[in-house]
Design a protein around this motif. Sequence first.
Motif: not given
Length: 265
Positions: A23-24, A43, A26-30
């Motif tokens: 899931t990391m 998403y 797919n997270n745009e903030l990470l």
Amino acid sequence: MAASFDTPYTYTATGDLGIQRDTMLNNELLLRDQLGRPKRRGYLSADGFTFGRPNERRDNSAGDALRGWSGTTSSLPFHHQEKKAERDFMSLNRAAVQAGLVTAPEHYEFRATHDVRRRASGEEKKRTRFRRIPPTMVFGISTRPSTPIFDLLEHKYQDRWQQQRRQQELAKKQEDTKRRSRTAPPLCQRSGAVYSTRASLLKTYQNPVDPAPLWQMPRFARNAQPHLQTFRSARNRDEAIAHFEHDGISRKGTLGHGVYETAKS
């Protein structure tokens, strides 16, 4: 490098970076921006997920209408269920006090044996009242009657307006005549009466009247006396004032205190 956790996420060993969850990724903030590529804005959706709202099943067939509409207690959709009026506690309290009850238990017992309902308000009455419209009724604004063309050609509107103006002027003249007759003196109503003009009124002798004194405060008018008398007597004072008024004619200024003016031809 292996690791085990009691979570539904999947972990991946990436060497020096350590263990990362899927899931990391797919997270745009990470995630960091890739060089030379546009940023992803998508998403991932779960399997079997559908966007939108579900359709409610409403057959509303003839059988449903005969058996009764679903979700309603009445057998017909146009059946009006009257709302029960609320209790009028003000009337109940008034009746209890008139009956001589003053304690709380007595009031509770009185309310249990008596019931008064409030009247329906004006808006509720309008809602429950249905007006039957006649079948021949037509909605809209009525057509304005046509203007008679013969009256326009014959100038009847102008003649009518002029006649109304004449009647108004005659009524005004009659009213002025009546008002003058009421306010006129009796001598003016006689034939051959002598009218007094302004010249005749000025010729008649008028008794001299002393001018009204200037206003002063009561305490100064009764007890106040001058501290200094520059005139020997009241006669000398009057003569000085008369001379000042006579001499002020040829002087400049509003009060005649200025220099003498030259003669004007």
